[in-house]
Design an enzyme around this catalytic site. Structure first.
Site, PDB file in Angstrom:
ATOM      1  N   ASP A 167       0.819  -1.219   0.000  1.00  0.00           N
ATOM      2  CA  ASP A 167       0.000   0.000   0.000  1.00  0.00           C
ATOM      3  C   ASP A 167       0.849   1.263   0.000  1.00  0.00           C
ATOM      4  O   ASP A 167       2.056   1.228  -0.221  1.00  0.00           O
ATOM      5  CB  ASP A 167      -1.036  -0.023   1.123  1.00  0.00           C
ATOM      6  CG  ASP A 167      -0.401  -0.312   2.466  1.00  0.00           C
ATOM      7  OD1 ASP A 167       0.693   0.209   2.703  1.00  0.00           O
ATOM      8  OD2 ASP A 167      -1.009  -1.062   3.260  1.00  0.00           O
ATOM      9  N   LYS A 192      -5.362   2.443   0.083  1.00  0.00           N
ATOM     10  CA  LYS A 192      -6.741   2.912   0.332  1.00  0.00           C
ATOM     11  C   LYS A 192      -6.788   4.422   0.311  1.00  0.00           C
ATOM     12  O   LYS A 192      -5.953   5.082   0.903  1.00  0.00           O
ATOM     13  CB  LYS A 192      -7.215   2.423   1.697  1.00  0.00           C
ATOM     14  CG  LYS A 192      -7.392   0.935   1.746  1.00  0.00           C
ATOM     15  CD  LYS A 192      -7.766   0.492   3.147  1.00  0.00           C
ATOM     16  CE  LYS A 192      -7.427  -0.973   3.312  1.00  0.00           C
ATOM     17  NZ  LYS A 192      -7.292  -1.365   4.701  1.00  0.00           N
ATOM     18  N   MET A 210      -2.973   7.565  13.457  1.00  0.00           N
ATOM     19  CA  MET A 210      -4.064   8.039  12.589  1.00  0.00           C
ATOM     20  C   MET A 210      -4.791   9.227  13.224  1.00  0.00           C
ATOM     21  O   MET A 210      -6.001   9.384  13.053  1.00  0.00           O
ATOM     22  CB  MET A 210      -5.071   6.903  12.307  1.00  0.00           C
ATOM     23  CG  MET A 210      -4.435   5.731  11.581  1.00  0.00           C
ATOM     24  SD  MET A 210      -5.586   4.376  11.286  1.00  0.00           S
ATOM     25  CE  MET A 210      -5.627   3.604  12.893  1.00  0.00           C
TER      26      MET A 210
HETATM   27  N1  SAH Z   1       0.276  -1.269  11.659  1.00  0.00           N
HETATM   28  C1  SAH Z   1       0.895   0.035  11.721  1.00  0.00           C
HETATM   29  C2  SAH Z   1      -0.112   1.143  11.981  1.00  0.00           C
HETATM   30  C3  SAH Z   1      -1.163   1.311  10.906  1.00  0.00           C
HETATM   31  S1  SAH Z   1      -2.150   2.718  11.166  1.00  0.00           S
HETATM   32  C4  SAH Z   1       2.013   0.027  12.764  1.00  0.00           C
HETATM   33  O1  SAH Z   1       2.113  -0.905  13.558  1.00  0.00           O
HETATM   34  O2  SAH Z   1       2.827   0.956  12.736  1.00  0.00           O
HETATM   35  C5  SAH Z   1      -1.299   3.946  10.220  1.00  0.00           C
HETATM   36  C6  SAH Z   1      -0.759   5.015  11.138  1.00  0.00           C
HETATM   37  O3  SAH Z   1       0.493   4.624  11.656  1.00  0.00           O
HETATM   38  C7  SAH Z   1      -0.500   6.350  10.477  1.00  0.00           C
HETATM   39  O4  SAH Z   1      -1.675   7.120  10.409  1.00  0.00           O
HETATM   40  C8  SAH Z   1       0.499   6.963  11.425  1.00  0.00           C
HETATM   41  O5  SAH Z   1      -0.146   7.444  12.593  1.00  0.00           O
HETATM   42  C9  SAH Z   1       1.309   5.762  11.837  1.00  0.00           C
HETATM   43  N2  SAH Z   1       2.553   5.580  11.063  1.00  0.00           N
HETATM   44  C10 SAH Z   1       2.924   4.471  10.409  1.00  0.00           C
HETATM   45  N3  SAH Z   1       4.158   4.601   9.898  1.00  0.00           N
HETATM   46  C11 SAH Z   1       4.584   5.841  10.249  1.00  0.00           C
HETATM   47  C12 SAH Z   1       5.795   6.577  10.040  1.00  0.00           C
HETATM   48  N4  SAH Z   1       6.819   6.067   9.363  1.00  0.00           N
HETATM   49  N5  SAH Z   1       5.890   7.824  10.559  1.00  0.00           N
HETATM   50  C13 SAH Z   1       4.872   8.356  11.252  1.00  0.00           C
HETATM   51  N6  SAH Z   1       3.700   7.720  11.470  1.00  0.00           N
HETATM   52  C14 SAH Z   1       3.563   6.466  10.993  1.00  0.00           C
END
Ligand code: SAH
Length: 240
Positions: free
Chosen positions: A36, A58, A169
């Site tokens: 994604d 998405k 998020m």
């Molecule tokens: N499964 C993922 C989270 C999915 S929800 C995990 O464990 O990290 C997606 C959210 O994760 C984004 O809206 C943001 O808040 C955060 N996120 C994921 N990667 C990021 C990054 N490299 N830098 C900042 N926020 C990040």
């Protein structure tokens, strides 16, 4: 009939070096890769050169349709006997609906293997120099979603007492979140940090406090990890 297998792979926060060795190996063995918006080209480069790469990002307003397409793709390719890498940012089971994809595969008799990943909730604050726990400052942290159905709000009172809040998020709803946390009893002076593009070249940290945030005066661009709590003040000791 030969049935394929679904690998739910955590890709970590973004930097390819933060993939686990297992994630890199499994990704290099799969026939199909579902990826994604947050997947970088460096991570995709670990796929087999002849693997089929399918974008399943998405966009606002079409989440449900896209999720249904992902379920269909998993079933369709598994029935063809393929090994499917479903790449997920961070850890596959921290938000991001990985467990639902697991269920759909199981319902269709498709074997599933989980490859855990380094969640952005843990790794990204650290990369910005913010410890989630700190002696005498923070004994607990909670990871909370900042995303909810339009027109409603979450009840923030259960989280208001936790020392450090890590909100994923939460960029879009940041003003409402700040106001709700203040209403739930957190100090207006409490520090807040947003870490954008954690672990990537564009990593940026925005520091503020709940009162300023609640006034709508803080600009944040794109997905970010939001950290609320006194630990944000510890940042300079660890940061650049
Ligand atoms: N499964 C993922 C989270 C999915 S929800 C995990 O464990 O990290 C997606 C959210 O994760 C984004 O809206 C943001 O808040 C955060 N996120 C994921 N990667 C990021 C990054 N490299 N830098 C900042 N926020 C990040």
């Amino acid at each position: 009939m030969k049935t394929g297998k679904l690998y739910l792979i955590g890709a970590g926060p973004g930097d390819v070096e933060l993939l686990t060795l297992r994630a890199a190996r499994v990704l290099g063995e799969c026939d199909v890769v579902l990826y994604d918006r947050l997947t970088t080209p460096e991570v995709l480069a670990l796929a087999r050169p002849d693997a089929e790469l399918i974008y399943v990002g998405k966009h606002d307003g079409e989440q449900e349709r896209e999720q249904a397409r992902i379920f269909d793709l998993i079933v369709e390719h598994a029935k063809l006997g393929r090994r499917i890498a479903r790449l997920k940012g961070g850890d596959p089971l921290v938000f991001g609906r990985g467990a639902e994809e697991w269920d759909v595969a199981t319902e269709h008799g498709i074997a599933v293997e989980l490859v855990p990943g380094l969640s952005s909730a843990i790794a990204v604050p650290g990369l910005a120099g913010i410890p989630l726990t700190f002696r005498e400052v923070s004994r607990s942290f909670a990871v909370v979603t900042g995303h909810w159905k339009t027109g409603t709000n979450m009840d923030w009172t259960p989280y208001a007492k936790i020392d450090t809040l890590v909100i994923l998020m939460g960029t879009k709803q940041r003003v409402v979140i700040a106001a709700s946390l203040i209403a739930a009893g957190r100090s207006t002076l409490e520090p807040v940090a947003f870490v954008e593009q954690g672990s990537l070249a564009g990593q940026r940290v925005v520091e503020t406090d709940l009162a300023t945030l609640a006034k709508g005066e803080v600009e944040v661009s794109g997905p970010a990890v939001m950290v609320v709590g006194e630990v944000v003040r510890q940042r300079r000791r660890f940061g650049e």
